[in-house]
Design an enzyme around this catalytic site. Structure first.
Site: not given
Lengths: 257, 300
Positions: B70, B128
């Site tokens: 994402v 991330c």
């Protein structure tokens, strides 16, 4: 649209294989069926411990009396292979209805073109049923048509096949061009490449065009931001969610690649 | 029976939280699950300014799990403060804000924007794998990790959780670095880097080729890392990675975790987090456990 999505264990009312790899299943799912609209989809869970993500499947028909949803899908991967094996009385877990449907109110008293390609044909059936006014229905397939007969109740149906085995030899947009068919509004669903050409056709002829988009999806409710499509918003490129902002978008909004 | 747990003086009614990025800001899931039944909602990563995220495809399913890429798409801290905090405050649950940045300065900026905001805990995302600058690059080198934790801690007005990446040689080394930088608690694991190729198209499934893997398949890896980190540091640890049911959650608690987060399981069942909380309660009552401290870290 708030607070109407549900998860529900649905029972299979009927299950048929209607064309090569195309399955037609009616699911008794009264809670979801009671609030579903044409163009929306349901998430169906494989529930096998291995395929952890639900599969987004468009709603082909809504039968409020029976409290059922009809889905027509193609067997392509592990999830849809599992669903293709569902038999009468089997149960399956659903969530929905997801997304926004087609803007049917814009079609009132207009000439609507319904344009479907391949496995994009099914969601147009419920839309066709609910549109008032003149309808021209153009359905494209690679080689084996399905559902065409059922559309005939709702408008003029034209079938196109890529190999010319049935109907017009060529794709749906080539058909519209060649026959010089124009309407006031287009509702469509199909492969991205078809939607792109259809969008160009609509723009050239100044017709409002709505496309139902597809993207790899996880949650189905707008939380994970996985299933995005690039759109223009206030002149800038940004991403919108297929599951929540779509799946139906105005074709002018989409950034076509 | 007491299901409460305490993380840096913030009392959670039960040990079940939601993993950042899998639960939005709770709004979508509130249609399916009672947020009042959760210990805390950990919101999707918030940056100082809006982030676009990565081009699609962003999602791929793999055996027993999934990949995501994402890239922390989010509408920014101002939007979050105005829209999401008031929504979440309607519920009796704690709010944990996951914060992200491309650079140390951006981490500082978002921390400063959140000063005075009505939230309970901050979670610093230095793990991330889906952004090229920032994200995991801050969480794979102990010196860099310590420095950014220190910079954020200095400006934070809420207790600071640091979320760790499993994509390192020795996670305890990063854990110790984060604690010495001032982390009040740790959460782990973020996703494992992973990839999938469509052999028919001869193309990677994800646009960005490599993404982060999560789901039931990663649980044993996550559990081992949580166990090791709990042995290595004294701060509370929030365990996550493939937790799908109460039994999974209890494994993490027995490995030493103070609380747990439910992530990918939210996609398999939008009511998963609430069910885990209920299941833990049922287990406690069945086993005659009065407080989770009786079983926490029971694996020596």
């Amino acid at each position: 649209m708030e607070n109407i999505k549900k998860t529900e264990i649905a029972e299979v009312y009927s299950s048929k294989n209607i064309a090569p790899d195309i399955y037609d299943i009616e699911l008794i799912s009264p809670e979801i069926a009671s609030v579903s609209l044409p163009g929306q989809f349901v998430e169906i869970y494989p529930d096998n411990g291995v395929n952890i993500l639900p599969r987004p499947i468009s709603i082909c028909e809504i039968n409020k009396e029976r409290g059922s949803l009809r889905i027509v899908f193609q067997k392509v991967g592990a999830g849809t292979t599992l669903f293709s094996r569902l038999k009468e009385k089997d149960t399956v877990r659903l969530m929905g209805p997801c997304g926004n449907g087609y803007p049917l109110s814009l079609c009132k008293d207009k000439h609507t073109l319904l344009v479907g390609g391949g496995i994009g044909v099914p969601p147009l059936l419920e839309a066709a049923k609910n549109i008032e006014g003149k309808k021209t229905i153009v359905l494209g397939y690679r080689t084996s048509p399905f559902l065409c007969e059922e559309f005939k109740k709702y408008g003029d149906v034209h079938v196109c096949t890529d190999d010319g085995s049935v109907g017009f030899h060529g794709n749906t947009v080539a058909f519209l061009e060649e026959k010089n068919i124009k309407g006031d509004i287009i509702l469509s669903c199909g492969p991205k490449i078809m939607l792109k050409f259809l969008s160009e056709f609509a723009e050239k002829n100044n017709i409002d065009c709505y496309v139902s988009m597809e993207e790899r999806m996880a949650c189905g409710i707008g939380a994970c931001v996985g299933c995005v499509v690039q759109v223009y918003e206030n002149g800038e490129k940004t991403y919108k969610k297929v599951c929540k902002d779509g799946p139906v978008f105005n074709s002018k909004e989409v950034v076509w690649q | 029976m007491n299901t409460k747990v305490n993380i840096c003086s913030v009392e959670l009614k039960n040990p079940v939280m939601t993993a950042s990025g899998t639960f939005g800001s709770g709004r979508e899931f509130s249609e399916f699950t009672d947020l009042n039944k959760l210990g805390a909602v950990v919101v999707k990563g918030v940056a100082a300014k809006p982030w676009q995220g990565n081009p699609p495809p962003r999602i791929a399913e793999v055996y027993g799990g999934m990949l995501n890429s994402v890239g922390l798409q989010n509408p920014g801290a101002d939007y979050f403060i105005k829209n999401d905090i008031p929504f979440l405050r309607q519920f009796d649950t704690k709010i944990v804000v996951n914060i992200c940045g491309h650079s140390e300065q951006e981490y500082i900026d978002v921390t400063e924007k959140l000063r005075g905001a009505d939230v309970d805990l901050l979670e610093l995302n230095i793990s991330c794998p889906n952004v090229s600058e920032g994200g995991m690059s801050f969480g794979t080198d102990p010196k860099v990790a310590e420095k950014v934790v220190k910079a954020v801690k200095k400006r934070a007005d809420k207790p600071l959780i640091v979320k760790l990446s499993p994509n390192v040689t020795d996670i305890t080394e990063i854990a110790r670095a984060a604690v010495s930088g001032g982390a009040d608690a740790l959460s782990l694991i973020n996703t494992l880097t992973g990839m999938k190729i469509d052999v028919k198209r001869r193309k990677s499934v994800l646009y960005r080729k490599i993404g982060g893997m999560s789901g039931p398949a990663v649980k044993p890896v996550a559990l081992a890392m949580v166990y090791k980190v709990c042995k290595a540091v004294d701060v509370p640890v929030i365990g996550m990675g493939g937790i799908s049911n109460a039994e999974d959650a209890l494994e993490f608690i027995m490995a030493g975790a103070t609380a747990v987060s439910i992530g990918t399981a939210n996609f398999t069942d939008p009511g998963a987090a609430e069910k885990v909380a209920e299941g833990i309660k049922k287990y406690m009552s069945h086993e005659g456990i009065n407080d989770l401290s009786e079983i926490r870290g029971i694996i020596d």
